[in-house]
Design an enzyme around this catalytic site. Structure first.
Site, PDB file in Angstrom:
ATOM      1  N   ARG A 166      33.729-114.120 -18.157  1.00  0.00           N
ATOM      2  CA  ARG A 166      34.717-115.117 -17.687  1.00  0.00           C
ATOM      3  C   ARG A 166      34.027-116.353 -17.104  1.00  0.00           C
ATOM      4  O   ARG A 166      34.497-116.941 -16.136  1.00  0.00           O
ATOM      5  CB  ARG A 166      35.656-114.535 -16.624  1.00  0.00           C
ATOM      6  CG  ARG A 166      36.382-113.311 -17.012  1.00  0.00           C
ATOM      7  CD  ARG A 166      37.449-113.546 -18.067  1.00  0.00           C
ATOM      8  NE  ARG A 166      38.058-112.288 -18.395  1.00  0.00           N
ATOM      9  CZ  ARG A 166      37.573-111.439 -19.321  1.00  0.00           C
ATOM     10  NH1 ARG A 166      36.514-111.767 -20.053  1.00  0.00           N
ATOM     11  NH2 ARG A 166      38.152-110.296 -19.546  1.00  0.00           N
ATOM     12  N   SER A 238      44.799-111.020 -13.965  1.00  0.00           N
ATOM     13  CA  SER A 238      43.906-110.375 -12.980  1.00  0.00           C
ATOM     14  C   SER A 238      43.612-111.349 -11.847  1.00  0.00           C
ATOM     15  O   SER A 238      43.062-112.423 -12.094  1.00  0.00           O
ATOM     16  CB  SER A 238      42.588-109.972 -13.639  1.00  0.00           C
ATOM     17  OG  SER A 238      42.854-109.146 -14.741  1.00  0.00           O
ATOM     18  N   GLU A 342      39.568-114.192  -9.111  1.00  0.00           N
ATOM     19  CA  GLU A 342      39.288-114.711 -10.453  1.00  0.00           C
ATOM     20  C   GLU A 342      40.151-115.959 -10.674  1.00  0.00           C
ATOM     21  O   GLU A 342      39.773-116.904 -11.354  1.00  0.00           O
ATOM     22  CB  GLU A 342      39.639-113.624 -11.472  1.00  0.00           C
ATOM     23  CG  GLU A 342      39.698-114.136 -12.861  1.00  0.00           C
ATOM     24  CD  GLU A 342      39.129-113.179 -13.893  1.00  0.00           C
ATOM     25  OE1 GLU A 342      38.761-112.049 -13.552  1.00  0.00           O
ATOM     26  OE2 GLU A 342      39.066-113.594 -15.037  1.00  0.00           O
TER      27      GLU A 342
HETATM   28  C1  LIG Z   1      49.668-112.144 -17.716  1.00  0.00           C
HETATM   29  C2  LIG Z   1      48.266-112.691 -17.877  1.00  0.00           C
HETATM   30  C3  LIG Z   1      47.307-111.946 -18.553  1.00  0.00           C
HETATM   31  C4  LIG Z   1      46.009-112.438 -18.711  1.00  0.00           C
HETATM   32  N1  LIG Z   1      45.110-111.690 -19.407  1.00  0.00           N
HETATM   33  C5  LIG Z   1      43.860-112.161 -19.614  1.00  0.00           C
HETATM   34  C6  LIG Z   1      42.909-111.419 -20.384  1.00  0.00           C
HETATM   35  O1  LIG Z   1      43.216-110.348 -20.897  1.00  0.00           O
HETATM   36  N2  LIG Z   1      41.678-111.930 -20.532  1.00  0.00           N
HETATM   37  C7  LIG Z   1      41.313-113.135 -19.991  1.00  0.00           C
HETATM   38  O2  LIG Z   1      40.175-113.556 -20.187  1.00  0.00           O
HETATM   39  N3  LIG Z   1      42.188-113.868 -19.258  1.00  0.00           N
HETATM   40  C8  LIG Z   1      43.442-113.412 -19.060  1.00  0.00           C
HETATM   41  N4  LIG Z   1      44.332-114.146 -18.320  1.00  0.00           N
HETATM   42  C9  LIG Z   1      43.901-115.412 -17.699  1.00  0.00           C
HETATM   43  C10 LIG Z   1      44.217-116.671 -18.539  1.00  0.00           C
HETATM   44  O3  LIG Z   1      45.063-116.363 -19.618  1.00  0.00           O
HETATM   45  C11 LIG Z   1      42.942-117.309 -19.065  1.00  0.00           C
HETATM   46  O4  LIG Z   1      42.073-117.647 -18.010  1.00  0.00           O
HETATM   47  C12 LIG Z   1      43.235-118.572 -19.901  1.00  0.00           C
HETATM   48  O5  LIG Z   1      42.069-119.006 -20.567  1.00  0.00           O
HETATM   49  C13 LIG Z   1      43.780-119.723 -19.075  1.00  0.00           C
HETATM   50  O6  LIG Z   1      44.191-120.716 -19.995  1.00  0.00           O
HETATM   51  P1  LIG Z   1      45.105-121.932 -19.560  1.00  0.00           P
HETATM   52  O7  LIG Z   1      45.260-122.795 -20.756  1.00  0.00           O
HETATM   53  O8  LIG Z   1      46.322-121.439 -18.936  1.00  0.00           O
HETATM   54  O9  LIG Z   1      44.150-122.661 -18.510  1.00  0.00           O
HETATM   55  P2  LIG Z   1      44.460-123.143 -17.027  1.00  0.00           P
HETATM   56  O10 LIG Z   1      44.770-121.965 -16.166  1.00  0.00           O
HETATM   57  O11 LIG Z   1      45.407-124.265 -17.038  1.00  0.00           O
HETATM   58  O12 LIG Z   1      43.003-123.671 -16.634  1.00  0.00           O
HETATM   59  C14 LIG Z   1      41.908-122.803 -16.513  1.00  0.00           C
HETATM   60  C15 LIG Z   1      40.633-123.623 -16.318  1.00  0.00           C
HETATM   61  O13 LIG Z   1      40.313-124.326 -17.515  1.00  0.00           O
HETATM   62  C16 LIG Z   1      40.218-125.726 -17.261  1.00  0.00           C
HETATM   63  N5  LIG Z   1      40.746-126.415 -18.450  1.00  0.00           N
HETATM   64  C17 LIG Z   1      41.955-126.232 -19.037  1.00  0.00           C
HETATM   65  N6  LIG Z   1      42.061-126.965 -20.145  1.00  0.00           N
HETATM   66  C18 LIG Z   1      40.899-127.662 -20.263  1.00  0.00           C
HETATM   67  C19 LIG Z   1      40.398-128.609 -21.205  1.00  0.00           C
HETATM   68  N7  LIG Z   1      41.072-129.001 -22.287  1.00  0.00           N
HETATM   69  N8  LIG Z   1      39.161-129.140 -20.980  1.00  0.00           N
HETATM   70  C20 LIG Z   1      38.424-128.749 -19.915  1.00  0.00           C
HETATM   71  N9  LIG Z   1      38.846-127.869 -18.995  1.00  0.00           N
HETATM   72  C21 LIG Z   1      40.069-127.321 -19.177  1.00  0.00           C
HETATM   73  C22 LIG Z   1      41.032-125.954 -16.006  1.00  0.00           C
HETATM   74  O14 LIG Z   1      40.619-127.110 -15.312  1.00  0.00           O
HETATM   75  C23 LIG Z   1      40.744-124.686 -15.230  1.00  0.00           C
HETATM   76  O15 LIG Z   1      39.499-124.782 -14.588  1.00  0.00           O
HETATM   77  C24 LIG Z   1      45.649-113.691 -18.163  1.00  0.00           C
HETATM   78  C25 LIG Z   1      46.617-114.456 -17.481  1.00  0.00           C
HETATM   79  C26 LIG Z   1      47.923-113.969 -17.359  1.00  0.00           C
HETATM   80  C27 LIG Z   1      48.949-114.808 -16.668  1.00  0.00           C
END
Ligand SMILES: Cc1cc2nc3c(=O)[nH]c(=O)nc-3n(C[C@H](O)[C@H](O)[C@H](O)COP(=O)(O)OP(=O)(O)OC[C@H]3O[C@@H](n4cnc5c(N)ncnc54)[C@H](O)[C@@H]3O)c2cc1C
Length: 346
Positions: A166, A238, A342
């Site tokens: 991660r 998580s 996390e």
């Molecule tokens: C129900 C649930 C289950 C999940 N299960 C998992 C799992 O199984 N495995 C896992 O790894 N994660 C899991 N996650 C966590 C999450 O899905 C991941 O971390 C995902 O990558 C976040 O994506 P996001 O687009 O929502 O990013 P955000 O939460 O909006 O941002 C995350 C980070 O990325 C940065 N960011 C976003 N877009 C960009 C861009 N274009 N350029 C540069 N930086 C950027 C943001 O500034 C921030 O630091 C889960 C979350 C939920 C709610």
């Protein structure tokens, strides 16, 4: 096109459903738009979000939030030689699971185990998302970015991105926020490469024939049984990282658990190199009695204690943070381990 909104309601733009506002919200839908954004002029701090699924807004956001709607999936290269990769370019604003669905439909292997992880493609390359024995770094070839300091487009090969659990170079505090991911090139494959060693995946998939589509279907079913749908109950997945401790510390925990729960009891753990041991935070939280417990509008998810949920849909950030602090304190008191979130606190 660039669209700017002031005092944007962020409730539906973060999966925790925190009812906060952003002073300035800028959404753009092409790579070229980034050149037209005057980064020096933006209200500070500046945060680029994806689907807001790994964030906890602790208050109204006083600066500028950026969001990409760069939305394309394009096969760049495909050779008939086996097993040469199929290179696919995907815009940062594509919902990651839409990409997984597309790949499964095309019969392409590589991202099926990552099905149904919330969020967008840009963030997947920042977070190095992972599930069921696969991390996205395994299929990333190149990450394309806009450098907001030098105001130029750059790209990074996967080897240069310091990927870990991660984790990626994008999270390094020295450069965090500097690079905006515009699109990612993935190396998928038409050659079957199922990864079914994790959990009960094999048993769930094999009767239906091993295809990317079948694996995707099985994973979605498992995930739906275990995790709350964020459209129904807000969360960021998580909440805590799984801590890594020394072998002696683990032995102390194990003998205390055996004294309490019986000599046959086995503490779940993963042995790591150098005598280190990873202990699931979910197990510790459960042992501290938190599973399913509510605290104001927040609660610990009853089926997976690593997940804190916005139970009422009306929880304030303070309630989530209050519950987080109480969990951290009780795990520290019982196991002498400091849990770290996390989820990114904004
Ligand atoms: C129900 C649930 C289950 C999940 N299960 C998992 C799992 O199984 N495995 C896992 O790894 N994660 C899991 N996650 C966590 C999450 O899905 C991941 O971390 C995902 O990558 C976040 O994506 P996001 O687009 O929502 O990013 P955000 O939460 O909006 O941002 C995350 C980070 O990325 C940065 N960011 C976003 N877009 C960009 C861009 N274009 N350029 C540069 N930086 C950027 C943001 O500034 C921030 O630091 C889960 C979350 C939920 C709610």
């Amino acid at each position: 096109m660039i669209k700017t909104t002031y005092y944007q309601d962020m409730t539906r733009l973060n999966t925790f459903g925190m009812k906060v506002k952003a002073r300035c919200f800028v959404e753009y839908d092409s790579v070229a738009d980034l050149v037209d954004i005057e980064f020096e002029e933006l209200a500070r701090p500046v945060l680029h979000i994806g689907g807001g699924s790994n964030l906890l807004f602790t208050d109204d956001f006083k600066g500028t939030i950026l969001h990409s709607k760069i939305n394309f999936i394009e096969i760049l290269e495909e050779s008939s030689d086996c097993p040469s990769p199929v290179l696919v370019s995907v815009g940062a604003g594509v919902v990651f699971d839409d990409f997984c669905a597309w790949a499964a439909k095309e019969g392409l292997w590589g991202v099926e185990n990552l099905s149904y992880i919330p969020g967008e493609v840009g963030a997947s390359a920042v977070q190095n998302i992972g599930a069921y024995g696969v991390e996205v770094k395994d299929v990333i070839r190149t990450v394309y970015c806009y450098d907001t300091v030098e105001e130029e487009f750059v790209n990074f090969d996967v080897e240069d991105l310091g990927y870990g659990y991660r984790d990626s170079a994008f999270k390094d505090p020295e450069i965090k926020g500097r690079y905006i991911v515009t699109h990612v090139v993935f190396a998928l494959s038409r050659t079957p490469q199922p990864k079914l060693d994790y959990g009960h995946l094999k048993a769930a998939v094999e009767p239906n024939g091993v295809t990317p589509e079948a694996i995707r279907k099985a994973i979605i079913k498992i995930r739906k049984e275990k995790l709350p749908e964020t459209s129904v109950m807000g969360s960021a997945g998580s909440f805590f990282k799984n801590p890594v401790i020394g072998a002696e510390h683990f032995e102390r925990i194990e003998s205390a658990a055996k004294a309490e729960l019986g000599q046959d009891y086995k503490v779940p753990h993963y042995d790591l190199p150098d005598g280190l041991v990873k202990v699931p935070a979910a197990w510790m939280i459960e042992q501290c009695g938190w599973k399913g417990r509510r605290s104001g509008g927040a609660a610990v998810w009853e089926k997976q204690p690593l997940v804190i949920v916005n139970y009422t849909g009306e929880a304030f950030p303070e309630e989530i943070i209050g519950l987080e602090r109480r969990i951290v304190a009780s795990v520290k008191a019982k196991f002498d381990i400091e849990l770290h979130p996390e989820v990114e606190h904004i």
